[in-house]
Design an enzyme around this catalytic site. Structure first.
Site, PDB file in Angstrom:
ATOM      1  N   ASP A  68      40.085  78.368  49.627  1.00 46.57           N
ATOM      2  CA  ASP A  68      41.101  79.368  49.282  1.00 46.57           C
ATOM      3  C   ASP A  68      40.451  80.748  49.178  1.00 46.57           C
ATOM      4  OD1 ASP A  68      39.851  79.454  46.838  1.00 46.57           O
ATOM      5  OD2 ASP A  68      41.595  78.845  45.677  1.00 46.57           O
ATOM      6  N   ASN A  79      47.105  91.064  46.069  1.00 43.70           N
ATOM      7  CA  ASN A  79      48.543  91.345  45.959  1.00 43.70           C
ATOM      8  C   ASN A  79      48.811  92.481  44.991  1.00 43.70           C
ATOM      9  OD1 ASN A  79      49.594  89.508  47.822  1.00 43.70           O
ATOM     10  ND2 ASN A  79      49.579  87.825  46.338  1.00 43.70           N
ATOM     11  N   ASP A 130      50.204  89.025  52.600  1.00 45.40           N
ATOM     12  CA  ASP A 130      50.659  88.185  53.732  1.00 45.40           C
ATOM     13  C   ASP A 130      49.771  88.404  54.952  1.00 45.40           C
ATOM     14  OD1 ASP A 130      52.661  87.231  52.153  1.00 45.40           O
ATOM     15  OD2 ASP A 130      54.251  88.476  53.029  1.00 45.40           O
ATOM     16  N   GLU A 141      47.357  80.491  48.597  1.00 49.00           N
ATOM     17  CA  GLU A 141      46.211  80.973  49.368  1.00 49.00           C
ATOM     18  C   GLU A 141      45.221  79.847  49.666  1.00 49.00           C
ATOM     19  OE1 GLU A 141      45.008  81.508  45.022  1.00 49.00           O
ATOM     20  OE2 GLU A 141      46.817  81.450  46.262  1.00 49.00           O
TER      21      GLU A 141
END
Length: 747
Positions: A452, A460, A469, A495
């Protein structure tokens, strides 16, 4: 030799007159051919006397003979000579007048069925192929069908039918033999063979009279009537010039009026498949079928083309019938638009293999565009097992293809992550179970990589969700690009991503993960203002006793260790399938006189080459991955229960799970080189005593023992002479008393 195997238009039925002669006969033929003068070619017409003979013998049926003459003049000439031979012989034997008449008519028309044989077969100068021989053999059936439709009675038809019978009854499909065969049919067979041998053929020169008679005598008693052969040879020995007296008698006693009495329309004798009403139904069905129907003969000549074929292809029946089939006629290709190689199209393949098949093809339609069709190609096999041709049935598959595309699109959407385009979690779970089952069965390694993005929430919060994204899409694209062919990349959630690596061990998977990690760390992202992002990785290989859940949990535990060690790290744990297998190494004496306790399914002693604290950490991983419940922890032991639902080998949904109890006793060992090892006493038993009678309980226990051995990287231990070290009970109690600190494993 079987008369039905005559390869030429009028080759004799004797065994040595086939084109496949034995070496002795072949040499004899060459010598005879070299010694004999070559006669002038046979004339292409009959004289007035011959024509008069034909007309007074056949009457209105002389049209059949002249049709045969127009089709193949040598065959008609042969039939006329055989008729003259039979007529002269019948006078010699003093047969009844009606017998002579029937014999002469049968001789004139015995080869009329060759009207239905293709010209290229009749005029072939070499050995006939199997398919050509089938067409030649069919001439007998065609001739009998023609005569059955116009003869008044069965006498003449029977004479021609029994002409093909062998005297000893060995001919296939013959129900008569010996004197039961009409004498006229026996005479016709001998005269037919004799004339064929003594006249030049397109594929061989004529034999001498003496050699022809020797051939007849060699097969007297098997193929021919021996008495009649002797009489016929004596007659030929006495005859040196044509018998004009017999011809005059023939003209004198016959009249067209008498001959015409033998012929009439005879619908009752026509075979049922040729009846007019039956054919009308078949024609209507073929003509009005919505599917395209195409009929081909053995030479791949188009003999049928219905209205459905006209609608689909835009080609009318008048244009194509009578022409040879080629893939270019319809622009035939496979469903991907690739042309077939020479002789490789499915139509020719079906004709050669004599097997039907269903194919997805592409053809050019009436509008000139290419459309998908489903073609059903079926060889036509006669009742005697001979090939007759092919039928092709085609229907437009455009709608079917459209439906299949929709189904494929729905399947893609159901199994893909909409943002990254990778497989989603449901598809990954299904593929993981399948991979573990396949590789466990064959004993081959496979691995799981779970990873991840580090500090994704910070991305974010700092750059916005759109940048987040974009980071996910970039990372997914890198995983897909770096993965090996056959690997599956999936978005596990948020993620977090997973790579399933079949046919891959720990070392290869860790190297792949390290390459992805280093390339990602060196990449600058425009969505992050040119900054870099990193990811952490956990890698593990399948071990004995693994299920989909245990291998994924172990990879997740490796990922957690990477995060605890500072992120942007690849951590690999697990020993893989290379560990030694468990076997029962107790002596036969111990097994016989020291049986296991009744409630215990398995009991083993193992040793692992790691200290006690690290062995305990490995046990913690085993407990976590198998979702085991810790029942009891003492100073030197631990007892856990594993619910049967998490164990493999459950054959049916209705199988009741058998929870198993694992009792593990630990002790530290000091070996000769001063290193510290750990000894483990293991016993596995069902939670309830009655569960030990479950069919799969022992097998599940063995499977669980293999898994535990893989986690501990242990081997079976029998020698108990090494003394234990100091008591570590206080440390053990702290470890299992609630502390959640994990000991990191080496990468």
């Amino acid at each position: 030799m079987d008369p039905t195997s005559n390869p030429g238009s009028y080759e004799p039925p004797g065994p040595s007159h086939d084109r496949d002669e034995d070496p002795i006969h072949t040499i004899s033929n060459l010598i005879a051919w070299a010694d004999e003068p070559y006669d002038e070619p046979i004339a292409d017409h009959f004289d007035d006397t011959d024509n008069q003979l034909i007309q007074v013998s056949l009457g209105i049926a002389s049209g059949l003979f002249y049709s045969l003459q127009a089709k193949h003049f040598p065959t008609a000439s042969h039939s006329l000579r055989v008729a003259k031979l039979c007529s002269r012989w019948a006078v010699e034997l003093d047969l009844e007048p009606f017998q002579r008449d029937q014999l002469e008519v049968a001789a004139l028309l015995h080869d009329v069925g060759k009207i239905g044989v293709p010209d290229y077969v009749l005029t072939s100068p070499g050995k006939l192929s199997t398919d050509e021989q089938v067409l030649m053999n069919r001439s007998q059936e065609i001739g009998l069908e023609i005569l059955s439709a116009c003869c008044d009675g069965e006498e003449i038809v029977d004479l021609i039918r029994y002409n093909y019978a062998w005297y000893d009854g060995s001919k296939k499909n013959s129900d008569v033999s010996g004197k039961d065969i009409p004498i006229e049919a026996r005479m016709l067979a001998i005269a037919d063979a004799y004339d064929s041998m003594t006249v030049d053929q397109i594929f061989r020169r004529a034999r001498s009279k003496e050699r022809a008679m020797a051939e007849l005598n060699s097969h007297a008693g098997t193929q021919f009537d021996p008495d009649l052969v002797q009489q016929f040879c004596e007659l030929q020995s006495r005859t040196t010039t044509p018998d004009t007296d017999s011809t005059r008698r023939w003209l004198r006693v016959l009249s067209p009026e008498q001959a015409n009495k033998r012929w009439k329309a005879n619908a009752e004798s026509i075979a049922p498949q040729l009846s007019r009403s039956h054919a009308a139904f078949q024609d209507c069905l073929v003509r009005n079928s919505h599917d395209a129907l195409i009929f081909l003969d053995l030479s791949l000549q188009i003999v049928g083309w219905n209205q459905g074929a006209e609608r689909l292809t835009g080609l009318t029946r008048d244009v194509v019938e009578g022409h040879s089939w080629t893939p270019d006629l319809l622009g035939l290709t496979d469903h991907q638009g690739r042309k077939f190689g020479e002789g490789k199209d499915p139509v020719r393949a079906a004709l050669v293999s004599r097997t039907q098949g269903k194919y997805r093809l592409s053809i050019r339609n009436a509008a000139g565009t290419f459309v998908a069709v489903i073609a059903h190609i079926v060889p036509v096999i006669g009742e005697d097992g001979a090939s007759l041709g092919l039928t092709i049935q085609m229907h437009d598959a455009t709608g079917v293809e459209s439906l299949e595309e929709q189904v494929q699109s729905l399947h893609y959407k159901a199994t893909r992550d909409p943002l990254t385009g990778l497989c989603n979690r449901a598809e990954m779970d299904r593929s993981l179970i399948d991979m573990v089952d396949r590789h466990t069965t064959v004993g081959r390694p496979c691995s799981v990589i779970i990873c991840d993005i580090d500090f994704f929430k910070k991305i974010n919060d700092t750059y916005g969700h759109q940048a987040g994204d974009e980071a996910l899409i970039v990372f997914a694209k890198m995983l897909e690009d770096k993965a090996r062919p056959g690997d599956m990349c999936a978005r596990y959630g948020g993620e977090e991503f997973v790579i399933l690596c079949p046919q891959c061990d720990n070392e290869m998977a860790a190297a792949l993960a390290e390459q992805i990690r280093s390339d990602l760390a060196a990449m600058s992202l425009s969505a992050l203002g040119g900054k870099h992002m990193t990811a952490s990785f956990g890698v593990t290989e399948i071990q004995r006793g693994d299920t989909g859940d245990t291998i994924l949990n172990r990879a997740d535990r490796a990922l957690l260790q990477s995060k605890e060690m500072g992120r942007n790290i690849v951590t690999q744990i697990g020993g893989g399938l290379s560990d030694p297998q468990i076997g029962d190494r107790r002596s036969w004496w111990t097994r016989m006189f020291k049986p296991a306790e009744p409630e215990v399914l398995l009991k083993r002693a193992m040793k692992t080459r790691v200290p006690l604290n690290l062995a305990a950490e490995k046990i913690r991983g085993f407990v976590a991955d198998h979702r085991a419940e810790v029942l009891q922890v003492t100073e030197n032991s631990i007892k856990v229960m594993i619910d049967g639902e998490s164990l493999p080998l459950q054959r049916r949904v209705a199988d009741r799970a058998v929870p198993l109890i694992l009792d593990l006793h630990f002790s530290a060992l000091m070996v000769e080189n001063g290193s510290q090892h750990t000894k483990v006493q293991i016993s596995i038993s069902p939670r309830r005593n009655r569960d030990r009678r479950k069919r799969d309980a022992v097998e599940r226990a063995r499977h669980l023992l293999l898994s535990l051995q893989s986690y501990m990287v242990a081997y079976e231990f029998v020698d108990t002479s090494v003394a234990s070290m100091d008591d570590h009970s206080s440390w053990w109690s702290r470890l299992w008393g609630g502390s959640s600190q994990k000991v990191g494993e080496s990468r």
